[in-house]
Design an enzyme around this catalytic site. Structure first.
Site, PDB file in Angstrom:
ATOM      1  N   ASP A  62       0.816  -1.212   0.000  1.00 33.76           N
ATOM      2  CA  ASP A  62       0.000   0.000   0.000  1.00 33.76           C
ATOM      3  C   ASP A  62       0.849   1.262   0.000  1.00 33.76           C
ATOM      4  O   ASP A  62       0.465   2.277  -0.585  1.00 33.76           O
ATOM      5  CB  ASP A  62      -0.929   0.006   1.219  1.00 33.76           C
ATOM      6  N   CYS A  89       1.112  -8.382   4.501  1.00 37.05           N
ATOM      7  CA  CYS A  89       0.657  -7.012   4.311  1.00 37.05           C
ATOM      8  C   CYS A  89      -0.862  -6.878   4.237  1.00 37.05           C
ATOM      9  O   CYS A  89      -1.593  -7.864   4.270  1.00 37.05           O
ATOM     10  CB  CYS A  89       1.355  -6.392   3.117  1.00 37.05           C
ATOM     11  N   ASP A  90      -1.292  -5.630   4.064  1.00 39.28           N
ATOM     12  CA  ASP A  90      -2.625  -5.172   4.425  1.00 39.28           C
ATOM     13  C   ASP A  90      -3.783  -6.031   3.928  1.00 39.28           C
ATOM     14  O   ASP A  90      -4.612  -6.473   4.711  1.00 39.28           O
ATOM     15  CB  ASP A  90      -2.827  -3.751   3.906  1.00 39.28           C
ATOM     16  N   LYS A  91      -3.889  -6.237   2.617  1.00 39.29           N
ATOM     17  CA  LYS A  91      -5.047  -6.947   2.069  1.00 39.29           C
ATOM     18  C   LYS A  91      -4.782  -8.431   1.919  1.00 39.29           C
ATOM     19  O   LYS A  91      -5.707  -9.217   1.727  1.00 39.29           O
ATOM     20  CB  LYS A  91      -5.423  -6.384   0.686  1.00 39.29           C
ATOM     21  N   CYS A 139       5.462  -2.490   7.998  1.00 38.03           N
ATOM     22  CA  CYS A 139       5.785  -1.184   8.590  1.00 38.03           C
ATOM     23  C   CYS A 139       5.676  -1.225  10.114  1.00 38.03           C
ATOM     24  O   CYS A 139       4.783  -1.867  10.666  1.00 38.03           O
ATOM     25  CB  CYS A 139       4.877  -0.115   8.007  1.00 38.03           C
ATOM     26  N   GLU A 188      -7.031   4.610   0.097  1.00 39.95           N
ATOM     27  CA  GLU A 188      -6.572   5.178   1.363  1.00 39.95           C
ATOM     28  C   GLU A 188      -6.155   6.624   1.152  1.00 39.95           C
ATOM     29  O   GLU A 188      -5.507   6.958   0.156  1.00 39.95           O
ATOM     30  CB  GLU A 188      -5.387   4.386   1.914  1.00 39.95           C
ATOM     31  N   SER A 247      -5.167   4.897   5.739  1.00 43.36           N
ATOM     32  CA  SER A 247      -4.080   3.996   6.116  1.00 43.36           C
ATOM     33  C   SER A 247      -4.102   3.788   7.620  1.00 43.36           C
ATOM     34  O   SER A 247      -4.555   4.644   8.388  1.00 43.36           O
ATOM     35  CB  SER A 247      -2.747   4.621   5.699  1.00 43.36           C
TER      36      SER A 247
END
Length: 556
Positions: free
Chosen positions: A78, A119-121, A192, A441, A467
């Site tokens: 992202d 990671c995010d998704k 992150c 985001e 985010s």
């Protein structure tokens, strides 16, 4: 075993021949076939170390009598996708990931799957696939990145890059300092360093019981993480033998546990979207009201970046999710099953250390309520989400003047020019699941506002999302979205907007008669992107208050 469908009987001679062509030994045909869904890629720092985890997981599978098969899953970073057309694809990639895993697992009759993710998704997409397939599954998240270092300061990605850009533009830091931060903020592999979406979802995956204890916070590249991958490889074979499947583990009780952990952590607002989508695949209906009810009775016990000064490494060294569970034990369901074979209660009974500077006791919280709040009102009849833990006390009740933009790009251009002033409410609309498409985001505009010193003077409202690195009075997921004719489409420049986080209100201070008149004047906007996957996604995706899902599956 499910894999018998491709390896047993005379009629499966051709299938076995193809399997032998992969190099599999004849004796391996008797073993469970374990898929290793790997999201390794050279493109994402959170995933560059997954090759090592593949090897560890393979060895674990072999050690306990299974046969592993690695297959690839795509991933999007992202941070790299932010601020350009790439961010349109981020949330929609969650659905692709679930579909790809379903397709591979069903086509090849896998008996169980290890999910290597970060990671995010990618993590929620894999969890959605596990529930859709409902075959034995276990998740290994690759772990958080260590903090960066610059002189005597610890660094994290969002605060020390995105916000630093705004500081440079107002001459708060020099070009040399900006360049130094660019090189130092992200020192190596891992997700992150703060409580952004990737790490939030890793922690919630462990809280739901789908990862082994410690998996959610163990540092990327560490020996501990490799051991967890090996042990997960061994454990998946046990899960296959015992027929323990994701729907046995992810229940309404474990989802409530995950929501409570989310609130106690002060996690990313994106977690709401993902937990709604995960619950949907489990056949469980969650409501935004449930999130808010749990938030009101769950104190926030940690304060990690982007809001606080602790990092994921600090949470790990403080005892991780088991220690947070220990401090929350009076609010949790402790009978829930986990992939480890132990109940949540049995896991916390083994906790022998909690750093109460990082994970506070329940009677000494950072905040008396959880980190996320759900707002309702005539601007968001179906709800909107705010990371309340990131809002200063002075902005918990705020009435400001609307400055309206129909895209993130238009908003960024004006914010960068300095046209936003104290007392404004920046409205960015037509960025929802359908209108975006993809519900981008808004990290760039929020970081710009904070970096310019306006984080406690200006609010931002959007039908898009934020985010996990966002802080300040930023309200997203406004539902219904503008593309579907939601009230956010009716706002005009100069309107007064009421934000009341304490009483959970979000209103446009305009009469019902005026709003009805405006509604009659607006017409449906054409798609911003009318080709390819995003066009198809926009046709079928649901509203944010349902999790922005495309596969409705509610059974109970």
């Amino acid at each position: 075993m499910k894999s018998d469908n491709i390896k047993q009987g005379v009629d499966r001679t051709p299938h076995r021949s193809l399997l032998y062509a992969t190099g599999i030994a004849k004796g391996e045909m008797k073993k469970p076939f374990i898929g290793i869904a790997s999201s390794f890629t050279d493109l994402i720092p959170g995933h560059v170390g997954i090759r090592d985890l593949e090897r560890a997981a393979e060895n674990g599978v072999y050690s306990n009598g299974g046969h592993p098969f690695v297959f690839g899953i795509p991933g999007i970073c992202d941070g790299i996708a932010m601020g350009h057309v790439g961010m349109h694809y981020s949330l929609p990639s969650r659905e692709l990931i679930a579909d790809i895993i379903e397709t591979i697992a069903e086509a090849h009759c896998l008996d169980g799957i290890i999910f290597l993710t970060n990671c995010d998704k990618i993590t929620p997409g894999m969890l959605m696939a596990s529930l859709r397939l409902n075959i034995p599954s276990i998740v290994v998240t690759a772990g958080p990145m260590l903090s960066g270092r610059y002189h005597d300061s610890k660094l994290s990605f969002v605060r020390d890059t995105f916000e630093a850009v705004a500081k440079f533009k107002i001459n708060d830091i020099t070009e040399k300092e900006l360049n130094d931060l660019e090189m130092c903020a992200c020192p190596g592999q891992g997700s992150c360093q703060g409580l952004y979406t990737a790490n939030t979802m890793a922690c919630l995956t462990e809280a739901m019981g789908m990862s082994l204890p410690g998996a959610g916070t163990a540092i990327a590249g560490s020996a501990a993480k490799k051991r967890i991958a090996f042990e997960s490889g061994a454990k998946i074979v046990d899960l296959v033998k015992e027929s323990i499947c994701p729907r046995d583990i992810i229940t309404i009780d474990t989802l409530k546990n995950a929501i409570a952990v989310d609130m106690a952590l002060g996690g990313s607002s994106n977690s709401v979207l993902h937990l709604l989508a995960i619950a949907n695949e489990a056949g469980i209906k969650l409501s935004l009201k449930l999130f808010d009810d749990i938030s009101k009775k769950t104190p926030q016990l940690t304060s990690l970046r982007p809001v606080g000064e602790h990092f994921l490494e600090d949470l790990d060294f403080a005892g991780g999710i088991p220690s947070l569970f220990y401090e929350l034990r009076t609010l949790m369901n402790l009978e829930s099953v986990t992939v480890s074979g132990k109940s949540a209660g049995e896991i916390i009974s083994g906790v022998d250390y909690v750093n109460n500077e990082v994970i506070r006791k329940i009677d000494n919280p950072y905040r008396k309520e959880g980190g996320i709040a759900v707002l309702f009102g005539n601007l968001a009849p179906n709800g909107a989400i705010i990371k309340a833990s990131g809002v200063s006390l002075s902005m918990m009740k705020f009435t400001g003047t609307a400055v309206v933009f129909d895209s993130e790009e238009s908003a960024m251009e004006n914010i960068s020019m300095g046209s936003i002033k104290a007392g404004d409410v920046v409205v960015i609309r037509y960025e929802g699941p359908k209108g975006g498409p993809g519900m981008r985001e808004m990290l760039a505009p929020t970081s710009m506002i904070v970096g310019m010193g306006l984080g406690d003077k200006v609010a931002l409202i959007t039908d898009g999302r934020f985010s996990g690195g966002t802080r300040g009075p930023c309200i997203g997921h406004v539902s219904p979205e503008a593309q579907e004719g939601g009230p956010i489409a009716l706002i005009k420049n100069g309107d007064k907007i009421e934000i009341d986080v304490i009483d959970r209100k979000l209103n446009i201070l305009v009469s019902d008669e005026e709003l009805d008149g405006r509604r009659a004047e607006i017409s449906e906007k054409p798609k911003k992107i009318d080709y390819g996957y995003l066009s198809r996604y926009a046709d079928v995706v649901s509203s944010a208050d349902e999790g922005a899902i495309v596969n409705r599956r509610i059974r109970k």
